[in-house]
Every structure is written in C-alpha cells, then in structure tokens.
Enzyme design. Structure first.
Site, PDB file in Angstrom:
ATOM      1  N   GLN A 168      43.379  35.372  40.193  1.00 21.52           N
ATOM      2  CA  GLN A 168      42.817  34.331  41.046  1.00 21.52           C
ATOM      3  C   GLN A 168      43.492  34.403  42.432  1.00 21.52           C
ATOM      4  OE1 GLN A 168      43.677  33.239  37.526  1.00 21.52           O
ATOM      5  NE2 GLN A 168      41.705  34.195  37.299  1.00 21.52           N
TER       6      GLN A 168
ATOM      7  N   GLY B 282      39.045  39.451  36.996  1.00 18.15           N
ATOM      8  CA  GLY B 282      38.384  40.744  36.863  1.00 18.15           C
ATOM      9  C   GLY B 282      38.970  41.656  37.912  1.00 18.15           C
ATOM     10  N   HIS B 283      39.796  42.592  37.497  1.00 14.75           N
ATOM     11  CA  HIS B 283      40.466  43.480  38.439  1.00 14.75           C
ATOM     12  C   HIS B 283      39.923  44.893  38.265  1.00 14.75           C
ATOM     13  CE1 HIS B 283      44.123  40.530  38.585  1.00 14.75           C
ATOM     14  NE2 HIS B 283      42.985  39.977  38.926  1.00 14.75           N
TER      15      HIS B 283
ATOM     16  N   LYS C 146      43.357  42.860  44.375  1.00 19.92           N
ATOM     17  CA  LYS C 146      44.736  42.827  43.840  1.00 19.92           C
ATOM     18  C   LYS C 146      44.964  43.966  42.858  1.00 19.92           C
ATOM     19  CE  LYS C 146      43.846  38.659  42.375  1.00 19.92           C
ATOM     20  NZ  LYS C 146      42.574  38.372  43.058  1.00 19.92           N
TER      21      LYS C 146
ATOM     22  N   ASP D 192      39.349  38.121  44.079  1.00 19.97           N
ATOM     23  CA  ASP D 192      38.622  39.384  44.263  1.00 19.97           C
ATOM     24  C   ASP D 192      38.984  40.087  45.569  1.00 19.97           C
ATOM     25  OD1 ASP D 192      37.309  38.767  41.879  1.00 19.97           O
ATOM     26  OD2 ASP D 192      35.788  37.606  42.947  1.00 19.97           O
TER      27      ASP D 192
HETATM   28  P1  GDP Z   1      40.744  41.631  42.322  1.00 26.55           P
HETATM   29  O1  GDP Z   1      40.182  40.637  41.379  1.00 26.55           O
HETATM   30  O2  GDP Z   1      41.523  40.996  43.429  1.00 26.55           O
HETATM   31  O3  GDP Z   1      41.526  42.724  41.649  1.00 26.55           O
HETATM   32  O4  GDP Z   1      39.483  42.330  43.024  1.00 26.55           O
HETATM   33  P2  GDP Z   1      38.133  42.828  42.289  1.00 26.55           P
HETATM   34  O5  GDP Z   1      38.429  44.052  41.529  1.00 26.55           O
HETATM   35  O6  GDP Z   1      37.463  41.700  41.594  1.00 26.55           O
HETATM   36  O7  GDP Z   1      37.212  43.120  43.552  1.00 26.55           O
HETATM   37  C1  GDP Z   1      37.589  44.037  44.531  1.00 26.55           C
HETATM   38  C2  GDP Z   1      36.539  45.166  44.593  1.00 26.55           C
HETATM   39  O8  GDP Z   1      36.724  45.926  45.759  1.00 26.55           O
HETATM   40  C3  GDP Z   1      36.653  46.161  43.465  1.00 26.55           C
HETATM   41  O9  GDP Z   1      35.373  46.612  43.138  1.00 26.55           O
HETATM   42  C4  GDP Z   1      37.510  47.287  44.036  1.00 26.55           C
HETATM   43  O10 GDP Z   1      37.253  48.556  43.441  1.00 26.55           O
HETATM   44  C5  GDP Z   1      37.042  47.281  45.453  1.00 26.55           C
HETATM   45  N1  GDP Z   1      38.053  47.637  46.449  1.00 26.55           N
HETATM   46  C6  GDP Z   1      39.391  47.359  46.472  1.00 26.55           C
HETATM   47  N2  GDP Z   1      39.938  47.769  47.624  1.00 26.55           N
HETATM   48  C7  GDP Z   1      38.950  48.323  48.348  1.00 26.55           C
HETATM   49  C8  GDP Z   1      38.865  48.880  49.663  1.00 26.55           C
HETATM   50  O11 GDP Z   1      39.835  48.951  50.401  1.00 26.55           O
HETATM   51  N3  GDP Z   1      37.625  49.323  50.063  1.00 26.55           N
HETATM   52  C9  GDP Z   1      36.515  49.236  49.288  1.00 26.55           C
HETATM   53  N4  GDP Z   1      35.361  49.673  49.764  1.00 26.55           N
HETATM   54  N5  GDP Z   1      36.556  48.702  48.060  1.00 26.55           N
HETATM   55  C10 GDP Z   1      37.746  48.248  47.611  1.00 26.55           C
HETATM   56  P1  IMO Z   2      40.365  37.478  40.149  1.00 30.15           P
HETATM   57  O1  IMO Z   2      41.724  37.596  39.494  1.00 30.15           O
HETATM   58  C1  IMO Z   2      37.251  34.933  41.822  1.00 30.15           C
HETATM   59  C2  IMO Z   2      36.829  30.929  40.103  1.00 30.15           C
HETATM   60  C3  IMO Z   2      35.540  30.649  39.352  1.00 30.15           C
HETATM   61  C4  IMO Z   2      35.388  29.155  39.649  1.00 30.15           C
HETATM   62  C5  IMO Z   2      36.834  28.663  39.585  1.00 30.15           C
HETATM   63  C6  IMO Z   2      37.231  28.051  38.248  1.00 30.15           C
HETATM   64  O2  IMO Z   2      39.406  38.518  39.754  1.00 30.15           O
HETATM   65  O3  IMO Z   2      40.514  37.326  41.632  1.00 30.15           O
HETATM   66  P2  IMO Z   2      37.783  29.112  35.862  1.00 30.15           P
HETATM   67  O4  IMO Z   2      36.926  29.930  34.934  1.00 30.15           O
HETATM   68  O5  IMO Z   2      39.028  29.783  36.292  1.00 30.15           O
HETATM   69  O6  IMO Z   2      38.027  27.720  35.353  1.00 30.15           O
HETATM   70  O7  IMO Z   2      36.862  28.912  37.174  1.00 30.15           O
HETATM   71  O8  IMO Z   2      37.648  29.789  39.860  1.00 30.15           O
HETATM   72  N1  IMO Z   2      37.576  32.113  39.636  1.00 30.15           N
HETATM   73  C7  IMO Z   2      37.621  33.276  40.297  1.00 30.15           C
HETATM   74  N2  IMO Z   2      36.978  33.674  41.413  1.00 30.15           N
HETATM   75  N3  IMO Z   2      38.118  35.767  41.207  1.00 30.15           N
HETATM   76  C8  IMO Z   2      38.792  35.365  40.116  1.00 30.15           C
HETATM   77  O9  IMO Z   2      39.771  36.104  39.542  1.00 30.15           O
HETATM   78  C9  IMO Z   2      38.523  34.090  39.577  1.00 30.15           C
HETATM   79  N4  IMO Z   2      38.985  33.399  38.506  1.00 30.15           N
HETATM   80  C10 IMO Z   2      38.415  32.200  38.565  1.00 30.15           C
HETATM   81  O10 IMO Z   2      34.476  31.397  39.885  1.00 30.15           O
HETATM   82  O11 IMO Z   2      34.925  28.958  40.947  1.00 30.15           O
HETATM   83 MG    MG Z   3      38.323  40.011  40.619  1.00 30.57          MG
END
Ligand code: GDP
Ligand code: IMO
Ligand code: MG
Length: 445
Positions: free
Chosen positions: A241, A58-59, A34, A31
């Site tokens: 991840q 979850g991106h 990416k 999270d």
């Molecule tokens: P990922 O799994 O690595 O793609 O990240 P996620 O989407 O799960 O979580 C990142 C969250 O931060 C999302 O809600 C993005 O919209 C938000 N986000 C990404 N970059 C920035 C940033 O530079 N500033 C802020 N405030 N939010 C950001």
């Molecule tokens: P993105 O791509 C954050 C964590 C789960 C748990 C562990 C194992 O959005 O960064 P799993 O279901 O993969 O067997 O769970 O990994 N986990 C993540 N945490 N972001 C993710 O993906 C994750 N994908 C798995 O919360 O701790």
């Molecule tokens: Mg994510």
C-alpha cells in the site's frame, strides 16, 4: 560527541555497529513500483520483510522478460540468497499463501526459506464475506476495497478477537477463538446483511488443515531479524500500500486498515527505529489511485485515459482501471515528511514520453485560499483544485537510459523540478518494468 552523518555506521561502546536496515515505502496511493525497486536491490539483500497489509497488495516484477505478480510474499522471494519474511504486522490468508507458494514452485522458485511470524493474524473466510457485504451495504459511500478481508481481519486484531498463526498449533484454543469470533459475526451476517450463518467447525477444520504445512516456516521473526542486523546482514522492509492509504496518515476513511508508513515497518516486524538507516519513498512520475477517495490532480478526460493506456494502469490485484493524473509533489512531500525519506525512487518516467507539456501541481486552491502543503481538513482536500505550472516534455524513447546524463535536457529538468518541490533527493529512476531498466543517481545500499 561528533554528530553522526547519514549513512555513517554507529559507534557504541567502542564497537562499530553497522545499521543496514532499509525501508521501501509507497509515497502516493499504491502501485508506485515498490516491487520492482525491492527486486532491483534484491541481490544485495539478505532478508526481505513484508510488515503490513495482506494480499490486497499486488507487486509486479519482471525478471528476464518473465512477469511475476506477488500479493502476499515479499518481492525478495524471487532473489536467490534472500530470505523472505512475513512479519507480525501482516494479515495472512492461508489459501492465498499456499497458492502463491505452489504457483512459484511450478515456475521453479524455491520458497522453502520463507519465515512467518507466529504473531501474524489470519484472514478467515468470514473476514472476506464481511468485507464484501459491508461494501455492498455502504453503496455510494463504499471505500472500494480489494474485497480480500483485510479490513475485517485488522478490526478483529484491534478488537482482540483475532486469530493468530500460532493458534494453528493449539487446536482447542483455535476452535474456541473461531466460535467466539463467529458468535458476533453470525448475528451481523444474518440479522443485518441477510446472509446465512457460517459454521465455526467448518472454518476451524479448514484453518487447521494448514497447521502441519506452515509449521516449519513459523518463527519469532523479531529475534531472527535483530540477530541478522547484529551480524551486519542487510534487511529490507518492503512496504505494501502507501502513505495516503495509511489508516492514520492517509485520506481517511478511504484508506486501508494498517500502517504502511515507515514507522509501521518497526511495529510490524519487531525491530527498533535505530536499526533502520535508509528510508526510500517510491513515487510514480505521475499519480494513480485505485478505489474511492479524493485525488486533486486526477484527469477525468482523454489525458487520464492516455496515461492509463501508456502506463498499463490496471490493478495487479483486482484488474480495476487505475484513476490517473499529474504528479502531485504535495502528496509526496507529506509522505517524505511523515516517513522521513532519505531518498526517493521515481518510477515510470518512461510513461511520460510523448507529452508536449507536462503540468506539475505546485499548490491547491481551496475556495480561494492557497495551500502549499496538504490541508489537514479532509473536506478541504476534497475541494482542492490543483494549481499547475507547466514544463516542457520530451519525445525521445528514454527506456534505454542507464545514466542521468542519457536523458534529454527536458527530462532532466522535469526530474530536478520534482526534486525541488518535494524537498528530498531523487536517487533512482525507473525507465521500464525490467530489473535493469533503472538509472541510479545515488547508491541505496
Ligand atoms: P507496486 O504495488 O508498488 O509494487 O506496483 P505494481 O506492481 O502494482 O504497479 C507498478 C507497475 O509498473 C508494474 O506493472 C511494474 O512492472 C511497472 N513498472 C515498475 N517500474 C516501472 C518503470 O519504471 N517503467 C515502467 N514502464 N513500468 C514500471
Ligand atoms: P500495493 O501494495 C493500490 C486500496 C483499495 C481501496 C483501499 C482499501 O499493490 O500498492 P483494502 O482492501 O486494503 O481494505 O482497500 O486501499 N488498496 C490499494 N491500492 N495498491 C495497493 O497495494 C492497495 N491495497 C489496498 O483499492 O481503495
Ligand atoms: Mg500494486
């Protein structure tokens, strides 16, 4: 022979061979943003490839104020002219795949160019059931998985009883494989977990119902990607991840069941390491984690609560509140070292606005012993107490910054200090969720 400089095209038998492969990698526990970084580069990318994980990811991407949450499809799906690819290293839940495709279609996003590796494995109903019952059975020792069946699907792959996308095109083989997989699993479900046995025919029928729909998307993605690279096309490998969730390099057993590290991009898509030129680690300006496992700089007080609220730190996949804490350069250094980051993209710097002082972890104290790098012992890591230094914070709104010089001096100093402690250059900074809310210091492509 003169040594190559980073970024310089290779010369081979008098032929200039461009190496336009780029990997985007999570440097913490997921999270990091990416999806946003991938999307930001997307208009210069020809192919965007997911190489590991499944819909546990979850991106979130925000384009013109519209929010998209992608779980399985690569973020490049949203960029016109970019071909999305699911590599052999991905595990695919067919229900999720087609729901995601349909949802995007309803919002006007064309996914007809999606390519899927024939060797990718399938997450079947029993994987999801086993994921959930195993977690329940573990009780306090649970991993805190996303419950999407990812771990059990990878277990079957390694156990050589997995079902691959290509099996959908050979009905008798598919039926035999589902029966074989269920023979063991039904014993487990009924005798150990006290659940009802699953019907092989029902599961096979359901999987087969997708065969015709998926067929036009299925290719040998290794051939497609290598040919694209030969032609100088830009291929971006989008990590899901992150480093510390890697089954080999992460905080085992509190990890996912695949290899999100950069090397996983090659294994999970069928390209060689020589095809990759840039490896960008994405790190949040603080740290978050979902699920169980050690996290030395975690804040279990109102400061953690403030980071969570300011950063909107609630899981994109499961909605769980993310655990929050200060930036830990030791965590990011480990990722940079193992994956060979050429650059770091620092995200969510805007979230840190409003703190008078910002602590940065500079080492750990483990029962009186000081560590400057992550200890190899998981027990030591569990007992690691962060040693902090404090830098000045800032109160100015930085979400409109587009150049490094737009930042207040204290913000610049924070970024420079992180860079120094990690030992890898910071080339991009996120100041908001929007595509354009970015400060680029060095070009990545
Ligand atoms: P990922 O799994 O690595 O793609 O990240 P996620 O989407 O799960 O979580 C990142 C969250 O931060 C999302 O809600 C993005 O919209 C938000 N986000 C990404 N970059 C920035 C940033 O530079 N500033 C802020 N405030 N939010 C950001
Ligand atoms: P993105 O791509 C954050 C964590 C789960 C748990 C562990 C194992 O959005 O960064 P799993 O279901 O993969 O067997 O769970 O990994 N986990 C993540 N945490 N972001 C993710 O993906 C994750 N994908 C798995 O919360 O701790
Ligand atoms: Mg994510």
């Amino acid at each position: 022979m003169t040594p190559l400089r980073r970024g310089e095209p290779l010369t081979w038998e008098g032929r200039r061979t461009h190496v336009p492969g780029i990997i985007i990698n999570g440097a913490q526990w997921g999270d990091e943003g990416k999806g946003k970084v991938t999307d930001r580069l997307g208009d210069r990318v020809d192919f965007c490839v997911r190489y590991s994980g499944g819909n546990n990811a979850g991106h979130t991407i925000v384009v013109n104020g519209e929010r998209y949450a992608l779980h399985l499809l690569p973020s490049g799906t949203l960029n016109e002219g970019c071909r999305p690819v699911l590599g052999n290293g991905v595990v695919i839940d067919l229900d999720v795949l087609f729901t995601e495709i349909d949802d995007l279609a309803a919002r006007g996003v064309d996914t007809s160019g999606l390519m899927i590796s024939a060797n990718a494995h399938i997450i079947a109903e029993y994987h999801k059931t086993i994921d959930k019952v195993t977690e329940r059975f573990l009780g306090k020792a649970k991993i805190g998985t996303t419950g999407r069946g990812v771990g059990p699907a990878y277990s079957d792959k390694v156990n050589r009883i997995g079902i691959r996308i290509q099996d959908l095109f050979d009905e008798s083989i598919l039926r035999r494989k589902v029966e074989a997989a269920l023979e063991q699993k039904n014993h487990l479900l009924v005798k150990v977990y006290n659940r009802r046995a699953l019907e092989a025919d029902e599961i096979a029928d359901h999987l087969l119902s997708y065969a015709d729909r998926i067929r036009p998307h299925v290719v040998d993605t290794s051939i497609v990607l290598n040919e694209a690279l030969d032609q100088g096309k830009v291929v971006l490998f989008e990590g899901a991840q992150a480093h510390h969730l890697d089954v080999d390099h992460g905080t085992y057993p509190y990890v996912t069941s695949s290899n999100p590290v950069a090397a996983g991009a090659c294994v999970g898509s069928g390209v060689g390491p020589t095809r990759v030129d840039r490896i960008v680690g994405v790190a949040k300006a603080y740290t978050t984690r979902v699920g169980e496992g050690p996290f030395p700089t975690e804040l279990n007080d109102e400061r953690g609560e403030k980071l969570r609220n300011d950063g909107g730190e609630f899981g994109t996949t499961t909605g769980r509140p993310r655990r929050c804490g200060w930036f830990d350069p030791l965590v990011v250094e480990a990722a940079a070292r193992v994956s060979g980051f050429t650059d770091i993209f620092l995200t969510k710097l805007d979230t840190l606005t409003g703190w008078e002082k910002i602590p940065i972890c500079v080492g750990y104290d483990v029962n009186g012993e000081r560590f400057d790098k992550l200890p190899y012992s998981q027990t030591a890591f569990h007992h690691a107490k962060p040693i902090y230094e404090e830098v000045e914070g800032w109160t100015e709104d930085i979400s409109g910054a587009r150049q490094f010089s737009d930042f207040p001096a204290t913000t610049q100093a924070y970024v420079k200090r992180l860079e120094e402690l990690i030992g890898t250059r910071i080339s991009g900074i996120g100041v908001g969720p929007g595509r354009e809310q970015t400060v680029m210091i060095n070009d990545l492509l």
